[in-house]
Scaffold this active site. Structure first.
Site, PDB file in Angstrom:
ATOM      1  N   CYS A 150       0.997  -1.177  -0.070  1.00  0.00           N
ATOM      2  CA  CYS A 150      -0.012   0.182  -0.018  1.00  0.00           C
ATOM      3  C   CYS A 150       0.847   1.298  -0.129  1.00  0.00           C
ATOM      4  CB  CYS A 150      -0.985   0.100   1.153  1.00  0.00           C
ATOM      5  SG  CYS A 150      -0.279  -0.005   2.757  1.00  0.00           S
ATOM      6  N   ASN A 161       2.143   1.327   4.268  1.00  0.00           N
ATOM      7  CA  ASN A 161       2.495   0.289   4.938  1.00  0.00           C
ATOM      8  C   ASN A 161       2.067   0.321   6.723  1.00  0.00           C
ATOM      9  OD1 ASN A 161       5.552  -1.981   5.708  1.00  0.00           O
ATOM     10  ND2 ASN A 161       3.279  -2.711   5.192  1.00  0.00           N
ATOM     11  N   CYS A 203      -1.509   0.850   7.291  1.00  0.00           N
ATOM     12  CA  CYS A 203      -2.824   0.714   7.528  1.00  0.00           C
ATOM     13  C   CYS A 203      -3.144  -0.731   6.736  1.00  0.00           C
ATOM     14  CB  CYS A 203      -3.707   1.969   7.042  1.00  0.00           C
ATOM     15  SG  CYS A 203      -3.540   3.411   7.850  1.00  0.00           S
ATOM     16  N   ARG A 204      -3.248  -0.639   5.300  1.00  0.00           N
ATOM     17  CA  ARG A 204      -3.958  -1.526   4.661  1.00  0.00           C
ATOM     18  C   ARG A 204      -3.160  -3.170   4.438  1.00  0.00           C
ATOM     19  NH1 ARG A 204      -5.306   2.172  -0.106  1.00  0.00           N
ATOM     20  NH2 ARG A 204      -3.227   2.990   0.527  1.00  0.00           N
ATOM     21  N   SER A 205      -2.021  -2.562   4.037  1.00  0.00           N
ATOM     22  CA  SER A 205      -0.956  -3.715   3.671  1.00  0.00           C
ATOM     23  C   SER A 205      -0.524  -4.556   4.867  1.00  0.00           C
ATOM     24  CB  SER A 205       0.011  -3.460   2.999  1.00  0.00           C
ATOM     25  OG  SER A 205       1.049  -2.487   3.501  1.00  0.00           O
ATOM     26  N   ASP A 210      -8.223   4.232   1.289  1.00  0.00           N
ATOM     27  CA  ASP A 210      -7.241   4.516   2.151  1.00  0.00           C
ATOM     28  C   ASP A 210      -7.723   5.002   3.505  1.00  0.00           C
ATOM     29  OD1 ASP A 210      -5.063   4.865   3.724  1.00  0.00           O
ATOM     30  OD2 ASP A 210      -3.934   5.843   1.984  1.00  0.00           O
TER      31      ASP A 210
HETATM   32  P1  4NP Z   1      -1.589   2.719   3.968  1.00  0.00           P
HETATM   33  O1  4NP Z   1      -2.268   4.610   4.558  1.00  0.00           O
HETATM   34  O2  4NP Z   1      -0.989   3.171   2.592  1.00  0.00           O
HETATM   35  O3  4NP Z   1      -2.959   2.005   3.981  1.00  0.00           O
HETATM   36  O4  4NP Z   1      -0.743   2.526   5.114  1.00  0.00           O
HETATM   37  C1  4NP Z   1      -1.547   5.484   4.693  1.00  0.00           C
HETATM   38  C2  4NP Z   1      -0.757   5.786   5.708  1.00  0.00           C
HETATM   39  C3  4NP Z   1       0.209   6.896   5.855  1.00  0.00           C
HETATM   40  C4  4NP Z   1       0.145   8.021   4.548  1.00  0.00           C
HETATM   41  C5  4NP Z   1      -0.801   7.493   3.685  1.00  0.00           C
HETATM   42  C6  4NP Z   1      -1.522   6.370   3.753  1.00  0.00           C
HETATM   43  N1  4NP Z   1       0.743   9.022   4.826  1.00  0.00           N
HETATM   44  O5  4NP Z   1       0.645   9.830   3.876  1.00  0.00           O
HETATM   45  O6  4NP Z   1       1.481   9.063   5.487  1.00  0.00           O
END
Ligand code: 4NP
Length: 157
Positions: A11, A14, A16-18, A126
């Site tokens: 994702c 790294n 939240c989702r993955s 997201d």
């Molecule tokens: P993820 O979510 O891709 O599902 O881990 C996010 C976590 C952090 C950020 C963006 C998406 N960020 O911009 O810091």
């Protein structure tokens, strides 16, 4: 026995989702007694959260569902590793585009929700932006179940 099938969940951050997908997929694989048949990891396209544990929303969901989250720490995907994974499972189209830019072999990059058509969704939104970790859970769990079924058929496991 044949060599393990290597599956990388990707994702953006790294956190939240993955990592949720990594933990759920590991759980399903363990439940099926297939730990020896898979190598599983997750990584993010961005490096903002490297070394951090998952987001509190992801941690709470895994805790609630009784899924082990030992050892989950954010890391950034490396160009050099991309050729080593058999399946690179992206959460959304932006991840797919980022993986292509890094030179991931196109035929190995798939969207998680390709394996859960019953959700009617193509991408896992997201939760960093939506805050909706219930939705993340529902989609990630469905995607991981579908992915495991698919891989068992595809790889004859
Ligand atoms: P993820 O979510 O891709 O599902 O881990 C996010 C976590 C952090 C950020 C963006 C998406 N960020 O911009 O810091």
């Amino acid at each position: 026995m044949s060599k393990p099938v290597r599956v990388l969940f990707v994702c953006l951050g790294n956190i939240c989702r993955s990592p949720m997908a990594e933990a759920v997929f590991r759980h399903l694989v363990r439940e099926a007694g297939l730990e020896e048949r898979f190598e599983i990891d997750s990584a993010g396209l961005g490096g903002w959260h490297v070394g951090e544990p998952p987001h509190p929303g992801t941690r709470a969901k895994l805790e609630e569902k009784g899924i082990d989250q030992t050892g989950l720490r954010a890391r950034q995907v490396r160009r050099e590793e991309l050729g080593t994974w058999d399946y690179i499972i992206a959460m959304d189209e932006e991840n797919v585009a980022g993986l292509r830019r890094l030179g991931a072999p196109p035929d190995r990059v798939r969207l998680l929700l390709e394996f859960a058509p019953e959700t009617g969704m193509r991408e896992v939104p997201d939760p960093w932006y939506t805050g909706d970790f219930d939705e993340t859970w529902r989609l990630v769990e469905a995607g991981c179940r579908g992915l495991l079924n698919y891989l068992r058929q595809q790889e004859g496991i």
